[in-house]
Design a protein around this motif. Structure first.
Motif, PDB file in Angstrom:
ATOM      1  N   ARG A 141     -52.152  -7.376   0.614  1.00  0.00           N
ATOM      2  CA  ARG A 141     -51.002  -7.573  -0.267  1.00  0.00           C
ATOM      3  C   ARG A 141     -50.489  -9.011  -0.159  1.00  0.00           C
ATOM      4  NH1 ARG A 141     -50.158  -2.548   2.184  1.00  0.00           N
ATOM      5  NH2 ARG A 141     -50.169  -0.824   0.692  1.00  0.00           N
ATOM      6  N   ILE A 142     -50.066  -9.555  -1.283  1.00  0.00           N
ATOM      7  CA  ILE A 142     -49.452 -10.876  -1.320  1.00  0.00           C
ATOM      8  C   ILE A 142     -48.003 -10.675  -1.749  1.00  0.00           C
ATOM      9  CG2 ILE A 142     -49.471 -13.170  -2.368  1.00  0.00           C
ATOM     10  CD1 ILE A 142     -52.462 -12.688  -2.993  1.00  0.00           C
ATOM     11  N   HIS A 143     -47.086 -11.046  -0.860  1.00  0.00           N
ATOM     12  CA  HIS A 143     -45.660 -10.881  -1.136  1.00  0.00           C
ATOM     13  C   HIS A 143     -44.998 -12.233  -1.337  1.00  0.00           C
ATOM     14  CE1 HIS A 143     -45.254  -6.564  -0.193  1.00  0.00           C
ATOM     15  NE2 HIS A 143     -46.195  -6.781   0.704  1.00  0.00           N
ATOM     16  N   GLN A 144     -43.935 -12.218  -2.124  1.00  0.00           N
ATOM     17  CA  GLN A 144     -43.086 -13.399  -2.241  1.00  0.00           C
ATOM     18  C   GLN A 144     -42.330 -13.523  -0.921  1.00  0.00           C
ATOM     19  OE1 GLN A 144     -39.967 -12.943  -5.120  1.00  0.00           O
ATOM     20  NE2 GLN A 144     -40.022 -15.126  -5.631  1.00  0.00           N
ATOM     21  N   HIS A 145     -42.312 -14.689  -0.337  1.00  0.00           N
ATOM     22  CA  HIS A 145     -41.673 -14.874   0.970  1.00  0.00           C
ATOM     23  C   HIS A 145     -40.161 -14.914   0.818  1.00  0.00           C
ATOM     24  CE1 HIS A 145     -45.392 -15.424   3.074  1.00  0.00           C
ATOM     25  NE2 HIS A 145     -45.781 -16.307   2.165  1.00  0.00           N
ATOM     26  N   ASP A 149     -39.731 -13.217   8.563  1.00  0.00           N
ATOM     27  CA  ASP A 149     -40.517 -11.988   8.707  1.00  0.00           C
ATOM     28  C   ASP A 149     -40.369 -11.028   7.530  1.00  0.00           C
ATOM     29  OD1 ASP A 149     -41.462 -12.786  11.216  1.00  0.00           O
ATOM     30  OD2 ASP A 149     -39.634 -12.071  12.182  1.00  0.00           O
ATOM     31  N   ALA A 150     -39.439 -11.292   6.632  1.00  0.00           N
ATOM     32  CA  ALA A 150     -39.173 -10.356   5.544  1.00  0.00           C
ATOM     33  C   ALA A 150     -40.148 -10.576   4.389  1.00  0.00           C
ATOM     34  CB  ALA A 150     -37.744 -10.523   5.050  1.00  0.00           C
ATOM     35  N   ALA A 151     -40.809  -9.510   3.979  1.00  0.00           N
ATOM     36  CA  ALA A 151     -41.703  -9.580   2.824  1.00  0.00           C
ATOM     37  C   ALA A 151     -40.881  -9.285   1.580  1.00  0.00           C
ATOM     38  CB  ALA A 151     -42.831  -8.573   2.962  1.00  0.00           C
ATOM     39  N   GLY A 152     -41.032 -10.109   0.582  1.00  0.00           N
ATOM     40  CA  GLY A 152     -40.309  -9.917  -0.670  1.00  0.00           C
ATOM     41  C   GLY A 152     -41.123  -9.111  -1.655  1.00  0.00           C
ATOM     42  N   ARG A 153     -40.910  -9.393  -2.926  1.00  0.00           N
ATOM     43  CA  ARG A 153     -41.561  -8.680  -4.022  1.00  0.00           C
ATOM     44  C   ARG A 153     -43.083  -8.850  -3.955  1.00  0.00           C
ATOM     45  NH1 ARG A 153     -42.649 -10.607  -9.377  1.00  0.00           N
ATOM     46  NH2 ARG A 153     -41.813 -12.617  -8.737  1.00  0.00           N
ATOM     47  N   LEU A 154     -43.811  -7.771  -4.264  1.00  0.00           N
ATOM     48  CA  LEU A 154     -45.276  -7.797  -4.287  1.00  0.00           C
ATOM     49  C   LEU A 154     -45.738  -8.614  -5.492  1.00  0.00           C
ATOM     50  CD1 LEU A 154     -47.931  -6.704  -3.029  1.00  0.00           C
ATOM     51  CD2 LEU A 154     -47.745  -4.794  -4.631  1.00  0.00           C
ATOM     52  N   LEU A 160     -60.910  -9.112  -0.364  1.00  0.00           N
ATOM     53  CA  LEU A 160     -61.836  -9.747   0.574  1.00  0.00           C
ATOM     54  C   LEU A 160     -63.108  -8.900   0.641  1.00  0.00           C
ATOM     55  CD1 LEU A 160     -58.733  -9.994   2.094  1.00  0.00           C
ATOM     56  CD2 LEU A 160     -60.130 -11.726   3.165  1.00  0.00           C
ATOM     57  N   THR A 161     -64.249  -9.569   0.544  1.00  0.00           N
ATOM     58  CA  THR A 161     -65.522  -8.862   0.563  1.00  0.00           C
ATOM     59  C   THR A 161     -66.141  -8.910   1.958  1.00  0.00           C
ATOM     60  OG1 THR A 161     -66.806 -10.806  -0.028  1.00  0.00           O
ATOM     61  CG2 THR A 161     -65.923  -9.487  -1.840  1.00  0.00           C
ATOM     62  N   ARG A 162     -67.168  -8.109   2.166  1.00  0.00           N
ATOM     63  CA  ARG A 162     -67.838  -8.052   3.462  1.00  0.00           C
ATOM     64  C   ARG A 162     -68.565  -9.365   3.802  1.00  0.00           C
ATOM     65  NH1 ARG A 162     -66.992  -3.031   5.005  1.00  0.00           N
ATOM     66  NH2 ARG A 162     -66.941  -1.372   3.467  1.00  0.00           N
ATOM     67  N   ASP A 163     -68.930 -10.144   2.773  1.00  0.00           N
ATOM     68  CA  ASP A 163     -69.609 -11.420   3.044  1.00  0.00           C
ATOM     69  C   ASP A 163     -68.632 -12.587   3.196  1.00  0.00           C
ATOM     70  OD1 ASP A 163     -68.824 -12.037   0.477  1.00  0.00           O
ATOM     71  OD2 ASP A 163     -70.840 -12.276  -0.326  1.00  0.00           O
ATOM     72  N   GLY A 164     -67.324 -12.306   3.176  1.00  0.00           N
ATOM     73  CA  GLY A 164     -66.324 -13.332   3.443  1.00  0.00           C
ATOM     74  C   GLY A 164     -65.713 -14.007   2.233  1.00  0.00           C
ATOM     75  N   THR A 165     -66.184 -13.712   1.030  1.00  0.00           N
ATOM     76  CA  THR A 165     -65.564 -14.317  -0.145  1.00  0.00           C
ATOM     77  C   THR A 165     -64.291 -13.549  -0.495  1.00  0.00           C
ATOM     78  OG1 THR A 165     -66.859 -12.984  -1.681  1.00  0.00           O
ATOM     79  CG2 THR A 165     -67.757 -15.139  -1.075  1.00  0.00           C
ATOM     80  N   SER A 166     -63.407 -14.215  -1.207  1.00  0.00           N
ATOM     81  CA  SER A 166     -62.162 -13.554  -1.600  1.00  0.00           C
ATOM     82  C   SER A 166     -61.636 -14.174  -2.883  1.00  0.00           C
ATOM     83  CB  SER A 166     -61.118 -13.681  -0.489  1.00  0.00           C
ATOM     84  OG  SER A 166     -60.667 -15.007  -0.372  1.00  0.00           O
ATOM     85  N   PHE A 167     -60.778 -13.433  -3.556  1.00  0.00           N
ATOM     86  CA  PHE A 167     -60.085 -13.944  -4.734  1.00  0.00           C
ATOM     87  C   PHE A 167     -58.809 -13.137  -4.921  1.00  0.00           C
ATOM     88  CE2 PHE A 167     -63.461 -11.091  -6.144  1.00  0.00           C
ATOM     89  CZ  PHE A 167     -62.779 -10.140  -6.879  1.00  0.00           C
ATOM     90  N   VAL A 168     -57.895 -13.720  -5.693  1.00  0.00           N
ATOM     91  CA  VAL A 168     -56.579 -13.118  -5.905  1.00  0.00           C
ATOM     92  C   VAL A 168     -56.585 -12.275  -7.173  1.00  0.00           C
ATOM     93  CG1 VAL A 168     -54.152 -13.626  -6.393  1.00  0.00           C
ATOM     94  CG2 VAL A 168     -55.387 -14.958  -4.682  1.00  0.00           C
ATOM     95  N   ILE A 169     -55.922 -11.129  -7.078  1.00  0.00           N
ATOM     96  CA  ILE A 169     -55.699 -10.256  -8.228  1.00  0.00           C
ATOM     97  C   ILE A 169     -54.193 -10.219  -8.453  1.00  0.00           C
ATOM     98  CG2 ILE A 169     -55.971  -7.937  -9.156  1.00  0.00           C
ATOM     99  CD1 ILE A 169     -58.294  -7.637  -7.052  1.00  0.00           C
ATOM    100  N   PRO A 170     -53.691 -10.941  -9.464  1.00  0.00           N
ATOM    101  CA  PRO A 170     -52.239 -10.989  -9.666  1.00  0.00           C
ATOM    102  C   PRO A 170     -51.704  -9.671 -10.214  1.00  0.00           C
ATOM    103  CG  PRO A 170     -53.359 -12.214 -11.383  1.00  0.00           C
ATOM    104  CD  PRO A 170     -54.414 -11.756 -10.426  1.00  0.00           C
ATOM    105  N   LEU A 171     -50.496  -9.352  -9.811  1.00  0.00           N
ATOM    106  CA  LEU A 171     -49.800  -8.161 -10.301  1.00  0.00           C
ATOM    107  C   LEU A 171     -48.985  -8.568 -11.523  1.00  0.00           C
ATOM    108  CD1 LEU A 171     -49.299  -5.159  -9.438  1.00  0.00           C
ATOM    109  CD2 LEU A 171     -47.208  -5.984  -8.373  1.00  0.00           C
ATOM    110  N   ASP A 175     -43.412  -2.181 -17.641  1.00  0.00           N
ATOM    111  CA  ASP A 175     -42.622  -0.963 -17.447  1.00  0.00           C
ATOM    112  C   ASP A 175     -42.726  -0.445 -16.021  1.00  0.00           C
ATOM    113  OD1 ASP A 175     -41.814  -1.016 -20.111  1.00  0.00           O
ATOM    114  OD2 ASP A 175     -43.535   0.175 -20.758  1.00  0.00           O
ATOM    115  N   GLY A 176     -42.725  -1.354 -15.055  1.00  0.00           N
ATOM    116  CA  GLY A 176     -42.664  -0.966 -13.647  1.00  0.00           C
ATOM    117  C   GLY A 176     -43.980  -0.791 -12.933  1.00  0.00           C
ATOM    118  N   HIS A 177     -45.098  -0.795 -13.637  1.00  0.00           N
ATOM    119  CA  HIS A 177     -46.385  -0.693 -12.922  1.00  0.00           C
ATOM    120  C   HIS A 177     -47.473  -1.470 -13.661  1.00  0.00           C
ATOM    121  CE1 HIS A 177     -47.381   2.412 -15.884  1.00  0.00           C
ATOM    122  NE2 HIS A 177     -48.619   2.347 -15.456  1.00  0.00           N
TER     123      HIS A 177
END
Length: 196
Positions: A141-145, A149-154, A160-171, A175-177
């Motif tokens: 999860r990526i939260h707004q700081h 220590d407090a995590a803000g809005r998601l 993250l993949t098993r071979d170490g690559t990663s990318f962001v999936i923005p929310l 209507d709330g979801h």
């Protein structure tokens, strides 16, 4: 010469409208046997980001020059003169922010996520990567700081993949979801991958 395959997206009349899928993405999905395309999420166009960023920077710079010219006409200290100087400084900050925003969009390039039954294809400036659901190591999860220590809005997830690559999936909630991200989270859960 266009590099697109004009395949339809969605399985029912109530599904998403037809989308064009680049040939490289379609080929990757077939090689990795990801199944049917279910949805597409495209990032903001780099041209739009550059136009908005640099356009606002140009307007802010023009206003700064005009205000400075007006304020320089009087050598006497007045509250109005002081307000004009403060306003020109504010426009300089807007100029800097607009320039940075446009430059970030230019450097990032266009991004897109192509969601399939069996995985996802992520495209950006560096190319396209296909990830089948069994290859996912975890979603973080990526939260707004908010503070130390407090995590803000998601804001989204980092896949993250098993071979170490990663990318962001923005929310991007509507209507709330966010149905696009919900399908990714459900698919990863079915693989018993951690969501942290």
């Amino acid at each position: 010469m266009a590099d697109t395959d004009h395949g339809a997206v969605g399985s029912a009349a109530s599904g998403p409208p037809p989308q064009t899928v680049p040939t490289a993405v379609d080929r990757l999905a077939r090689v990795h046997r990801l199944g049917e395309l279910t949805d597409v999420r495209r990032g903001v166009s780099p041209l739009r980001v550059v136009t908005v960023g640099w356009g606002s920077a140009a307007i802010a710079l023009l206003l700064t020059v005009l205000i400075r010219h007006e304020a320089a006409g009087t050598a006497v200290f007045t509250p109005a003169n002081s307000a004009l100087h403060a306003l020109s400084i504010a426009f300089l900050f807007i100029f800097a922010a607009g320039t940075t925003y446009g430059l970030r969009g230019l450097l990032a390039g266009s991004r897109a996520l192509y969601l399939y039954d069996g995985g996802i294809v992520h495209t950006d400036r560096s190319g396209a990567r296909a990830v089948a659901w069994p290859e996912v190591a975890r979603l973080r999860r990526i939260h707004q700081h908010r503070g130390q220590d407090a995590a803000g809005r998601l804001l989204g997830y980092r896949l993250l993949t098993r071979d170490g690559t990663s990318f962001v999936i923005p929310l991007i909630p509507v209507d709330g979801h966010d149905a696009f991200v919900d399908r990714i989270v459900d698919s990863v859960r079915r693989q018993h991958c951690p969501i942290v």
